[in-house]
Design a protein around this motif. Structure first.
Motif, PDB file in Angstrom:
ATOM      1  N   MET A   1      17.266 -14.451  16.549  1.00  0.00           N
ATOM      2  CA  MET A   1      18.204 -15.024  15.577  1.00  0.00           C
ATOM      3  C   MET A   1      18.671 -16.404  16.037  1.00  0.00           C
ATOM      4  O   MET A   1      18.859 -17.317  15.230  1.00  0.00           O
ATOM      5  N   GLN A   2      18.830 -16.561  17.348  1.00  0.00           N
ATOM      6  CA  GLN A   2      19.264 -17.865  17.865  1.00  0.00           C
ATOM      7  C   GLN A   2      18.187 -18.925  17.628  1.00  0.00           C
ATOM      8  O   GLN A   2      18.488 -20.049  17.235  1.00  0.00           O
TER       9      GLN A   2
ATOM     10  N   VAL B   1       9.788 -15.111   7.130  1.00  0.00           N
ATOM     11  CA  VAL B   1      10.684 -14.555   6.109  1.00  0.00           C
ATOM     12  C   VAL B   1      12.146 -14.881   6.448  1.00  0.00           C
ATOM     13  O   VAL B   1      12.923 -15.328   5.589  1.00  0.00           O
ATOM     14  N   GLY B   2      12.524 -14.681   7.716  1.00  0.00           N
ATOM     15  CA  GLY B   2      13.907 -14.969   8.133  1.00  0.00           C
ATOM     16  C   GLY B   2      14.262 -16.427   7.868  1.00  0.00           C
ATOM     17  O   GLY B   2      15.363 -16.734   7.390  1.00  0.00           O
ATOM     18  N   SER B   3      13.333 -17.328   8.146  1.00  0.00           N
ATOM     19  CA  SER B   3      13.587 -18.757   7.911  1.00  0.00           C
ATOM     20  C   SER B   3      13.828 -19.023   6.430  1.00  0.00           C
ATOM     21  O   SER B   3      14.748 -19.753   6.056  1.00  0.00           O
ATOM     22  N   ALA B   4      12.983 -18.407   5.583  1.00  0.00           N
ATOM     23  CA  ALA B   4      13.119 -18.619   4.142  1.00  0.00           C
ATOM     24  C   ALA B   4      14.451 -18.049   3.644  1.00  0.00           C
ATOM     25  O   ALA B   4      15.135 -18.649   2.811  1.00  0.00           O
TER      26      ALA B   4
ATOM     27  N   LEU C   1      15.981 -18.851  15.320  1.00  0.00           N
ATOM     28  CA  LEU C   1      15.972 -19.088  13.872  1.00  0.00           C
ATOM     29  C   LEU C   1      17.081 -20.070  13.488  1.00  0.00           C
ATOM     30  O   LEU C   1      16.855 -21.039  12.770  1.00  0.00           O
ATOM     31  N   ALA C   2      18.283 -19.835  13.993  1.00  0.00           N
ATOM     32  CA  ALA C   2      19.415 -20.711  13.669  1.00  0.00           C
ATOM     33  C   ALA C   2      19.144 -22.137  14.155  1.00  0.00           C
ATOM     34  O   ALA C   2      19.490 -23.110  13.479  1.00  0.00           O
ATOM     35  N   ARG C   3      18.488 -22.250  15.308  1.00  0.00           N
ATOM     36  CA  ARG C   3      18.228 -23.591  15.867  1.00  0.00           C
ATOM     37  C   ARG C   3      17.309 -24.408  14.969  1.00  0.00           C
ATOM     38  O   ARG C   3      17.352 -25.628  14.978  1.00  0.00           O
ATOM     39  N   LYS C   4      16.454 -23.709  14.233  1.00  0.00           N
ATOM     40  CA  LYS C   4      15.562 -24.440  13.322  1.00  0.00           C
ATOM     41  C   LYS C   4      16.361 -25.195  12.261  1.00  0.00           C
ATOM     42  O   LYS C   4      15.853 -26.099  11.627  1.00  0.00           O
ATOM     43  N   PHE C   5      17.598 -24.751  12.053  1.00  0.00           N
ATOM     44  CA  PHE C   5      18.416 -25.360  10.992  1.00  0.00           C
ATOM     45  C   PHE C   5      19.564 -26.156  11.593  1.00  0.00           C
ATOM     46  O   PHE C   5      20.605 -26.291  10.973  1.00  0.00           O
ATOM     47  N   ASP C   6      19.368 -26.665  12.830  1.00  0.00           N
ATOM     48  CA  ASP C   6      20.531 -27.262  13.493  1.00  0.00           C
ATOM     49  C   ASP C   6      20.992 -28.559  12.847  1.00  0.00           C
ATOM     50  O   ASP C   6      22.079 -29.057  13.140  1.00  0.00           O
ATOM     51  N   ALA C   7      20.204 -29.109  11.906  1.00  0.00           N
ATOM     52  CA  ALA C   7      20.692 -30.288  11.188  1.00  0.00           C
ATOM     53  C   ALA C   7      21.803 -29.875  10.217  1.00  0.00           C
ATOM     54  O   ALA C   7      22.714 -30.642   9.927  1.00  0.00           O
ATOM     55  N   GLU C   8      21.715 -28.644   9.735  1.00  0.00           N
ATOM     56  CA  GLU C   8      22.702 -28.192   8.740  1.00  0.00           C
ATOM     57  C   GLU C   8      23.733 -27.258   9.328  1.00  0.00           C
ATOM     58  O   GLU C   8      24.745 -26.954   8.701  1.00  0.00           O
ATOM     59  N   LEU C   9      23.446 -26.753  10.521  1.00  0.00           N
ATOM     60  CA  LEU C   9      24.231 -25.646  11.040  1.00  0.00           C
ATOM     61  C   LEU C   9      24.518 -25.887  12.507  1.00  0.00           C
ATOM     62  O   LEU C   9      23.623 -26.250  13.257  1.00  0.00           O
TER      63      LEU C   9
ATOM     64  N   MET D   1      28.445 -15.297  11.795  1.00  0.00           N
ATOM     65  CA  MET D   1      27.341 -14.357  11.961  1.00  0.00           C
ATOM     66  C   MET D   1      27.646 -13.485  13.153  1.00  0.00           C
ATOM     67  O   MET D   1      27.814 -13.989  14.265  1.00  0.00           O
ATOM     68  N   ALA D   2      27.734 -12.193  12.917  1.00  0.00           N
ATOM     69  CA  ALA D   2      27.980 -11.281  14.035  1.00  0.00           C
ATOM     70  C   ALA D   2      26.645 -11.087  14.730  1.00  0.00           C
ATOM     71  O   ALA D   2      25.838 -10.259  14.339  1.00  0.00           O
ATOM     72  N   CYS D   3      26.399 -11.919  15.725  1.00  0.00           N
ATOM     73  CA  CYS D   3      25.080 -11.914  16.362  1.00  0.00           C
ATOM     74  C   CYS D   3      25.252 -11.694  17.864  1.00  0.00           C
ATOM     75  O   CYS D   3      26.034 -12.385  18.511  1.00  0.00           O
ATOM     76  N   LEU D   4      24.529 -10.726  18.404  1.00  0.00           N
ATOM     77  CA  LEU D   4      24.637 -10.465  19.839  1.00  0.00           C
ATOM     78  C   LEU D   4      24.116 -11.666  20.626  1.00  0.00           C
ATOM     79  O   LEU D   4      23.145 -12.304  20.218  1.00  0.00           O
ATOM     80  N   SER D   5      24.729 -11.943  21.772  1.00  0.00           N
ATOM     81  CA  SER D   5      24.315 -13.130  22.523  1.00  0.00           C
ATOM     82  C   SER D   5      22.878 -12.997  23.039  1.00  0.00           C
ATOM     83  O   SER D   5      22.205 -13.980  23.285  1.00  0.00           O
ATOM     84  N   GLU D   6      22.369 -11.742  23.151  1.00  0.00           N
ATOM     85  CA  GLU D   6      20.979 -11.591  23.616  1.00  0.00           C
ATOM     86  C   GLU D   6      19.965 -11.642  22.467  1.00  0.00           C
ATOM     87  O   GLU D   6      18.771 -11.471  22.692  1.00  0.00           O
ATOM     88  N   ASN D   7      20.440 -11.853  21.262  1.00  0.00           N
ATOM     89  CA  ASN D   7      19.530 -11.873  20.111  1.00  0.00           C
ATOM     90  C   ASN D   7      18.813 -13.231  20.020  1.00  0.00           C
ATOM     91  O   ASN D   7      19.176 -14.107  19.250  1.00  0.00           O
TER      92      ASN D   7
END
Ligand SMILES: CC(C)(COP(=O)(O)OP(=O)(O)OC[C@H]1O[C@@H](n2cnc3c(N)ncnc32)[C@H](O)[C@@H]1OP(=O)(O)O)[C@@H](O)C(=O)NCCC(=O)NCCS
Length: 190
Positions: A133-134, A102-105, A136-144, A124-130
């Motif tokens: 979420m990290q 769901v998060g990916s979508a 998840l973000a890496r899955k989109f590293d081509a765009e982000l 993104m206010a994201c804690l470094s231990e999260n």
């Protein structure tokens, strides 16, 4: 763009008047998820005010719905006139629906919406231990690109194109049609 969501779930933009569904979703988050979502502990009262404000701002909110209940959310908030190409993005998925894509979508939709609005930087206010979420973000590293120290995602292909606008329109109309079908089915059952 083939998305596999948990059975019976759809993702669509929130409609006017649906702010209470968003508020109830955020209030239902378990303590850890709530802490991760707001990068710290927040009270129920804080959440109520926060969500009311989101309804009044120029925010784009996507909801993950199972039936009429919102179980996940992605929020894209412009940072305002002083930072015209910047926005804040935030995600939440209730525990039983986490780790099912769901998060990916939600992130995919948010990136498209950001691109179509000309946002080049997503905060993104994201804690470094999260780690979740990290990942998840890496899955989109081509765009982000991400720097989790201070944060920030950068939407690289920031220019909207007719195709990217069309993709957003199509996913909106698909979400609308699915919701109408769902409503019709429930009315027939009643
Ligand atoms: C972060 C969050 C939105 C991710 O949503 P999700 O629906 O669980 O995400 P997905 O199922 O799409 O998983 C995305 C990636 O995260 C990673 N992931 C999933 N479950 C994980 C777990 N239990 N531990 C570590 N990483 C995990 C995987 O890399 C996964 O990709 P993959 O399935 O292709 O391997 C959700 O966990 C959440 O609401 N957390 C609490 C609030 C929060 O942290 N918000 C972010 C702050 S803005």
């Amino acid at each position: 763009m083939q998305e596999v969501l948990p059975e019976g779930g759809v993702i669509r933009k929130l409609w006017i008047g649906e702010t209470p569904k968003y508020r109830d979703h955020v209030l239902r988050l378990d303590p850890d998820s709530r802490h991760s979502r707001f990068a710290g502990g927040v009270s129920d009262d804080f959440i109520r005010k926060y969500v009311d404000l989101a309804g009044g701002l120029d925010a784009v909110v996507y909801g993950f719905f199972v039936g009429e209940t919102m179980r996940g959310a992605a929020e894209l908030r412009p940072l305002g006139a002083h930072f015209p190409h910047q926005a804040e993005a935030a995600f939440s998925v209730e525990k039983p629906w986490q780790s099912h894509g769901v998060g990916s979508a939600l992130l995919r939709r948010t990136l498209l919406a950001a691109r179509n609005r000309g946002f080049q930087h997503l905060h993104m206010a994201c804690l470094s231990e999260n780690r979740r979420m990290q990942q998840l973000a890496r899955k989109f590293d081509a765009e982000l690109t991400f720097d989790f120290g201070s944060v920030i995602g950068e939407v690289e292909s920031s220019q909207p194109t007719p195709l990217s606008l069309m993709r957003e329109l199509m996913s909106d109309s698909h979400g609308f049609a699915t919701a109408m079908l769902d409503l019709q089915t429930r009315m027939l059952r009643a």
